[in-house]
Design a protein around this motif. Structure first.
Motif, PDB file in Angstrom:
ATOM      1  N   GLU A  14       0.832  -1.208   0.000  1.00 50.02           N
ATOM      2  CA  GLU A  14       0.000   0.000   0.000  1.00 50.02           C
ATOM      3  C   GLU A  14       0.862   1.253   0.000  1.00 50.02           C
ATOM      4  O   GLU A  14       1.883   1.328   0.684  1.00 50.02           O
ATOM      5  CB  GLU A  14      -0.934   0.010   1.203  1.00 50.02           C
ATOM      6  N   LEU A  15       0.444   2.261  -0.757  1.00 50.35           N
ATOM      7  CA  LEU A  15       1.168   3.517  -0.860  1.00 50.35           C
ATOM      8  C   LEU A  15       0.852   4.437   0.318  1.00 50.35           C
ATOM      9  O   LEU A  15      -0.241   4.356   0.898  1.00 50.35           O
ATOM     10  CB  LEU A  15       0.797   4.238  -2.161  1.00 50.35           C
ATOM     11  N   PRO A  16       1.775   5.339   0.672  1.00 55.42           N
ATOM     12  CA  PRO A  16       1.453   6.347   1.694  1.00 55.42           C
ATOM     13  C   PRO A  16       0.378   7.299   1.168  1.00 55.42           C
ATOM     14  O   PRO A  16       0.258   7.514  -0.043  1.00 55.42           O
ATOM     15  CB  PRO A  16       2.784   7.066   1.918  1.00 55.42           C
ATOM     16  N   SER A  17      -0.397   7.869   2.057  1.00 58.54           N
ATOM     17  CA  SER A  17      -1.563   8.658   1.661  1.00 58.54           C
ATOM     18  C   SER A  17      -1.186   9.847   0.786  1.00 58.54           C
ATOM     19  O   SER A  17      -1.915  10.197  -0.150  1.00 58.54           O
ATOM     20  CB  SER A  17      -2.303   9.154   2.914  1.00 58.54           C
TER      21      SER A  17
ATOM     22  N   LEU B  44       9.230   8.671  -6.064  1.00 64.02           N
ATOM     23  CA  LEU B  44       9.564  10.073  -6.276  1.00 64.02           C
ATOM     24  C   LEU B  44       8.316  10.789  -6.767  1.00 64.02           C
ATOM     25  O   LEU B  44       7.660  10.332  -7.701  1.00 64.02           O
ATOM     26  CB  LEU B  44      10.686  10.191  -7.310  1.00 64.02           C
ATOM     27  N   ILE B  45       7.962  11.908  -6.130  1.00 62.74           N
ATOM     28  CA  ILE B  45       6.788  12.667  -6.540  1.00 62.74           C
ATOM     29  C   ILE B  45       7.165  14.137  -6.699  1.00 62.74           C
ATOM     30  O   ILE B  45       8.109  14.630  -6.075  1.00 62.74           O
ATOM     31  CB  ILE B  45       5.609  12.525  -5.547  1.00 62.74           C
ATOM     32  N   MET B  46       6.410  14.818  -7.542  1.00 67.29           N
ATOM     33  CA  MET B  46       6.597  16.254  -7.758  1.00 67.29           C
ATOM     34  C   MET B  46       5.304  16.939  -7.358  1.00 67.29           C
ATOM     35  O   MET B  46       4.224  16.630  -7.887  1.00 67.29           O
ATOM     36  CB  MET B  46       6.920  16.529  -9.226  1.00 67.29           C
TER      37      MET B  46
ATOM     38  N   MET C  96      10.886  12.360  -1.930  1.00 71.29           N
ATOM     39  CA  MET C  96      11.250  10.964  -2.136  1.00 71.29           C
ATOM     40  C   MET C  96      10.884  10.145  -0.907  1.00 71.29           C
ATOM     41  O   MET C  96      11.169  10.540   0.232  1.00 71.29           O
ATOM     42  CB  MET C  96      12.746  10.826  -2.422  1.00 71.29           C
ATOM     43  N   TRP C  97      10.235   9.016  -1.173  1.00 67.76           N
ATOM     44  CA  TRP C  97       9.815   8.095  -0.118  1.00 67.76           C
ATOM     45  C   TRP C  97      10.571   6.780  -0.274  1.00 67.76           C
ATOM     46  O   TRP C  97      10.905   6.373  -1.377  1.00 67.76           O
ATOM     47  CB  TRP C  97       8.318   7.828  -0.199  1.00 67.76           C
TER      48      TRP C  97
ATOM     49  N   ARG D 217       9.309   9.268   4.469  1.00 65.00           N
ATOM     50  CA  ARG D 217       9.686  10.348   3.573  1.00 65.00           C
ATOM     51  C   ARG D 217      11.185  10.580   3.742  1.00 65.00           C
ATOM     52  O   ARG D 217      11.650  11.088   4.757  1.00 65.00           O
ATOM     53  CB  ARG D 217       8.914  11.620   3.890  1.00 65.00           C
ATOM     54  N   PHE D 218      11.931  10.198   2.709  1.00 63.95           N
ATOM     55  CA  PHE D 218      13.388  10.232   2.772  1.00 63.95           C
ATOM     56  C   PHE D 218      13.905  11.669   2.776  1.00 63.95           C
ATOM     57  O   PHE D 218      14.759  12.033   3.569  1.00 63.95           O
ATOM     58  CB  PHE D 218      13.959   9.453   1.586  1.00 63.95           C
ATOM     59  N   GLU D 219      13.382  12.495   1.882  1.00 61.05           N
ATOM     60  CA  GLU D 219      13.751  13.904   1.843  1.00 61.05           C
ATOM     61  C   GLU D 219      12.803  14.660   0.924  1.00 61.05           C
ATOM     62  O   GLU D 219      12.127  14.075   0.076  1.00 61.05           O
ATOM     63  CB  GLU D 219      15.200  14.096   1.369  1.00 61.05           C
ATOM     64  N   THR D 220      12.758  15.983   1.107  1.00 63.23           N
ATOM     65  CA  THR D 220      11.995  16.878   0.254  1.00 63.23           C
ATOM     66  C   THR D 220      12.934  17.980  -0.231  1.00 63.23           C
ATOM     67  O   THR D 220      13.648  18.585   0.576  1.00 63.23           O
ATOM     68  CB  THR D 220      10.802  17.489   1.000  1.00 63.23           C
ATOM     69  N   ILE D 221      12.937  18.227  -1.528  1.00 62.55           N
ATOM     70  CA  ILE D 221      13.864  19.178  -2.133  1.00 62.55           C
ATOM     71  C   ILE D 221      13.080  20.334  -2.726  1.00 62.55           C
ATOM     72  O   ILE D 221      12.161  20.130  -3.527  1.00 62.55           O
ATOM     73  CB  ILE D 221      14.699  18.500  -3.241  1.00 62.55           C
ATOM     74  N   ASP D 222      13.431  21.535  -2.319  1.00 59.04           N
ATOM     75  CA  ASP D 222      12.860  22.738  -2.908  1.00 59.04           C
ATOM     76  C   ASP D 222      13.602  23.015  -4.216  1.00 59.04           C
ATOM     77  O   ASP D 222      14.795  23.328  -4.208  1.00 59.04           O
ATOM     78  CB  ASP D 222      13.009  23.914  -1.944  1.00 59.04           C
TER      79      ASP D 222
END
Length: 452
Positions: free
Chosen positions: A283-286, A307-309, A316-317, A332-337
């Motif tokens: 199952e994917l995260p919400s 990876l999502i935009m 990245m999860w 959630r591994f990291e979020t990049i601005d």
């Protein structure tokens, strides 16, 4: 270090140096430069330790050395006079990483560097691969496919070839005896030969999506034949497969994104276990479920990545357990601005900017982005660099794929010329030439000589 040179450091220190090198390209250079290091690197205990370090590290950008693509330039008349598509006739071309243009806040032009043909690495193969296109690559292997139609316009069975541009190997596969599949996936495994040396084998999986049923056949490089499983699994009720790029995992698993008919949104990752002939679900995260176009990838340690935009932010999860062991734990591994990396013209559009994820490679951390009005870009997660992929012969219409190497293939290049597998004169020079071209050590000099 020269072979005849006397070491200036104590031997115990020199023996320790390779143990601190995890980058495959640097390790291959060290292997070919010094007998002492060569002995350390070829030792089975060192290789076993290297395998564990290679799995534990993060993104290794040097694994990605360029892109293979089908040249969109019009070929000579004698090549296409009997072919309907007159712009897809040349053998696959290659763009080394150093030739990609750095992204700036100014309007970038096309890279006009002359593309390299696949025949540059594998002598004599170029003219035999006209009309072929690169469809997938994995751990130094590259899959090439030729599509064709009969006089009535019906699709005929594909002709498929597998090669390793780094080592110069070409594998002749029997023709696929079925209509063209929806996907080709390459699964590469490291093996131990009878003499204890490490080798590589691969499975090329051809996949057809027929309603809820996943049909597939696979070619095994060990048996040199196509295999048909005894049964084809079906996706569970209420779910449907999303037509997005698949991600090949370690071992024999292949992953897709899966949606729910009831909510018309993403809900799971479905994994096809090729040898077991069965499916499993994760199952994917919400937050990912609400995203329209995430990409799947696999990290060096075998974990599943997403990876999502969302707007101008890339997230990245990571899922650290094997798919099939329940819902597990997505992190959630990291979020990049991305505002620091995108062209200024895109930033001024704010919410109107259209950015789409095209390709994600979890080992090298390579992300291919399409930006409306700007073109195709490469964003590297390890060093946060942005480069433009476009050149005058490459457009979104023509298929291209990243070419990643692995440390085992790097060592194989030097194995060929040092262990006596090849003559030391002509063949050694060929191997060295392939290596120099792939890592673009002579690209600047070549460009200068071409202009001259």
């Amino acid at each position: 270090m020269e072979e005849e040179a006397t070491p200036n450091l104590p031997l115990d220190i020199i023996y320790q140096i390779p143990k601190y090198i995890s980058d495959p390209a640097s390790l291959a250079r060290a292997d070919s430069s010094c007998k002492i290091w060569r002995g350390v690197i070829r030792d089975s205990a060192f290789l076993d330790g290297l395998t564990m370090r290679h799995l534990d590290h993060g993104f290794t950008s040097s694994l990605l050395i360029g892109f293979f693509y089908q040249d969109s330039a019009e070929s000579p008349e004698h090549l296409w006079q009997h072919h309907k598509d007159k712009t897809r006739c040349l053998a696959p071309s290659f763009i080394p990483m150093p030739e990609l243009l750095p992204s700036t806040n100014h309007k970038e032009g096309y890279n006009s560097a002359r593309p390299l043909s696949l025949g540059t690495f594998i002598h004599g193969i170029g003219s035999s691969l006209n009309f072929y296109e690169p469809v997938v690559s994995q751990d130094s292997f590259l899959v090439l496919c030729r599509h064709s139609k009969d006089p009535e316009g019906n699709s005929m069975a594909d002709v498929v070839r597998v090669c390793n541009p780094l080592t110069g190997e070409v594998f002749q596969l029997p023709d696929l005896p079925y209509i063209p599949p929806n996907h080709y996936v390459l699964l590469v495994a490291n093996d131990n030969s009878l003499d204890g040396c490490m080798t590589q084998s691969f499975q090329l999986v051809a996949i057809w999506i027929s309603g809820k049923r996943i049909k597939y056949v696979y070619y095994c490089s060990k048996t040199k034949s196509w295999w048909v499983p005894s049964s084809f699994p079906e996706v569970m009720a209420g779910l449907y497969l999303v037509s997005t790029p698949v991600a090949a995992s370690h071992g024999s698993s292949i992953h897709w994104l899966c949606g729910c008919w009831k909510s018309w949104s993403l809900s799971h990752v479905v994994s096809l276990h090729v040898n077991a002939e069965e499916l499993s679900y994760l199952e994917l995260p919400s937050e990912v479920k609400r995203n329209k176009a995430p990409l799947l990838g696999n990290s060096a340690d075998g974990a599943l990545l997403l990876l999502i935009m969302k707007g101008l932010h890339m997230s990245m999860w990571k899922h650290k357990t094997e798919p099939g062991n329940g819902n597990g734990d997505w992190v959630r591994f990291e979020t990049i601005d991305m505002t620091s990396f995108l062209p200024m013209r895109v930033l001024k559009m704010h919410s109107g900017a259209k950015i789409r994820l095209e390709i994600f490679r979890g080992k090298s951390g390579a992300v291919v982005l399409w930006i409306q009005g700007e073109g195709i870009f490469l964003f590297t997660l390890s060093d946060r660099s942005m480069r433009k992929i476009d050149n005058e012969h490459l457009t979104k219409k023509y298929r291209f794929c990243p070419y990643e190497i692995d440390w085992l293939s790097c060592l194989a290049v030097t194995n060929l010329v040092i262990d006596g597998s090849l003559p030391l004169d002509v063949e050694r020079e060929k191997a060295r030439r392939r290596w120099r071209i792939l890592v673009a050590k002579n690209c600047t000099q070549k460009a200068k000589s071409t202009k001259a």
